[in-house]
Design a protein around this motif. Structure first.
Motif, short mmCIF file in Angstrom:
data_model
loop_
_atom_site.label_atom_id
_atom_site.label_comp_id
_atom_site.label_asym_id
_atom_site.label_seq_id
_atom_site.Cartn_x
_atom_site.Cartn_y
_atom_site.Cartn_z
N ASP A 185 -110.93 13.00 -16.10
CA ASP A 185 -110.10 12.71 -15.24
C ASP A 185 -108.79 12.04 -15.90
O ASP A 185 -109.14 11.25 -16.71
CB ASP A 185 -110.60 12.04 -13.81
CG ASP A 185 -109.71 12.08 -12.80
OD1 ASP A 185 -110.29 12.05 -11.72
OD2 ASP A 185 -108.60 11.94 -12.92
N ASP A 186 -107.69 12.55 -15.24
CA ASP A 186 -106.38 11.67 -15.96
C ASP A 186 -106.46 10.31 -15.58
O ASP A 186 -105.92 9.47 -16.45
CB ASP A 186 -105.19 12.48 -15.52
CG ASP A 186 -105.10 13.86 -16.05
OD1 ASP A 186 -105.97 14.03 -16.65
OD2 ASP A 186 -104.25 14.48 -15.53
N MET A 198 -109.71 3.85 -20.66
CA MET A 198 -110.08 4.49 -22.13
C MET A 198 -109.29 3.57 -23.00
O MET A 198 -109.65 3.34 -24.14
CB MET A 198 -109.62 5.83 -22.09
CG MET A 198 -110.70 6.74 -22.43
SD MET A 198 -110.23 8.36 -22.86
CE MET A 198 -109.67 9.10 -21.43
N GLY A 199 -108.19 3.13 -22.43
CA GLY A 199 -107.46 2.30 -23.15
C GLY A 199 -108.15 0.94 -23.73
O GLY A 199 -108.25 0.42 -24.96
N GLU A 238 -107.47 7.11 -17.79
CA GLU A 238 -106.53 6.48 -19.09
C GLU A 238 -106.72 4.85 -19.29
O GLU A 238 -106.90 4.44 -20.59
CB GLU A 238 -105.26 6.88 -19.01
CG GLU A 238 -104.96 8.35 -19.36
CD GLU A 238 -103.74 8.91 -18.67
OE1 GLU A 238 -102.71 8.02 -18.44
OE2 GLU A 238 -103.61 10.24 -18.77
#
Lengths: 113, 147
Positions: free
Chosen positions: B104-105, B111-112, B108
């Motif tokens: 999924d966008d 994830m960073g 992010e």
């Protein structure tokens, strides 16, 4: 350094050649390109990252988003990458398990699941 | 006092500038060449996260980056002024990688942090009501400066 994008087709695959830096500023352009391809009916994508100098988690998010879109159409998204510093980012986020990563475009184009 | 301090408007286009400055100062501070890619990526992730927090919280103040050269250590502090946004992420944030990222966008931001945790051994994430700070350090061996 900006982001460069070009596309070409080989058989039923669409190659997206990416160059430059994929970060929070440039990633939306890559997202637009992937969305456009899927909307136009290209569901088997090969993203060639050999020209990428920098990739961060925003770029990873866009690639994951692209994968999600092509999978909704029974498609595929394969990556071409040999650069250790880029591959490392896929490894530490566990995404090597999510994306098929190939060493050449030819390899990615001829690959089947 | 920091060797170099940077304050930039919370806009995506300035994150690259922060990366370039951080890498240049790190190189001068004696951070090993093989680690500079990691420094560049980690500071970019921290700044991207701070910019995102400022934008999503409507914070108008700039993002702060302090590049600190000590005797054998080079540190980077990235500070945001997003109220309490970091709080929930602090416990265990440094040692736990999330599951292979959600498809999924919106994943992010997490994830960073995963990238930072995976890249940097010495990282500390703190937050209070006024904002958060990500502090990262790398070993450095300064060489005598040549004018």
């Amino acid at each position: 350094m900006d982001l460069s994008l070009s596309t070409r087709t080989v058989g039923d695959r669409t190659i997206v050649e990416v160059g430059g830096e994929i970060d929070v500023y440039t990633a939306p352009k890559l997202r637009e390109q992937l969305v456009e391809l899927v909307n136009d009916g290209s569901y088997h994508l090969v993203v060639d990252m050999e020209g990428v100098d920098f990739l961060d988690s925003t770029g990873l998010g866009v690639l994951v988003g692209g994968l999600k879109r092509v999978r909704a159409h029974e498609g595929s998204l394969r990556l071409v990458c040999n650069q250790e510093r880029i591959l490392k980012i896929f490894r530490i986020t566990g995404l090597t398990k999510v994306f098929p990563i190939h060493s050449s475009v030819d390899d990615a184009v001829s690959a089947t699941d | 006092m920091a060797t170099v301090e940077l304050r930039f408007s919370a806009l995506p286009e300035h994150v690259r500038t922060a990366r370039l400055v951080a890498a240049a100062v790190a190189r001068r501070a004696g951070v090993d060449e093989s680690v500079l890619d990691e420094v560049r990526l980690a500071v970019g992730e921290a700044c991207t996260r701070a910019v995102g927090l400022h934008i999503s919280n409507g914070v108008g103040s700039p993002v702060r980056v302090a590049l600190i050269e000590d005797e054998k250590v080079f540190s980077i502090e990235v500070g945001d002024e997003a109220p309490g946004a970091n709080g929930a992420l602090v416990p265990g944030a440094r040692d736990e990688l999330p599951e292979p990222a959600a498809e999924d966008d919106e994943a992010e931001g997490e994830m960073g942090l995963a990238v930072i945790s995976g890249l940097v051994d010495d990282v500390e994430i703190t937050a209070d009501g006024q904002g958060g700070i990500i502090r990262m350090s790398w070993p450095a061996t300064p060489t005598p400066s040549v004018p």
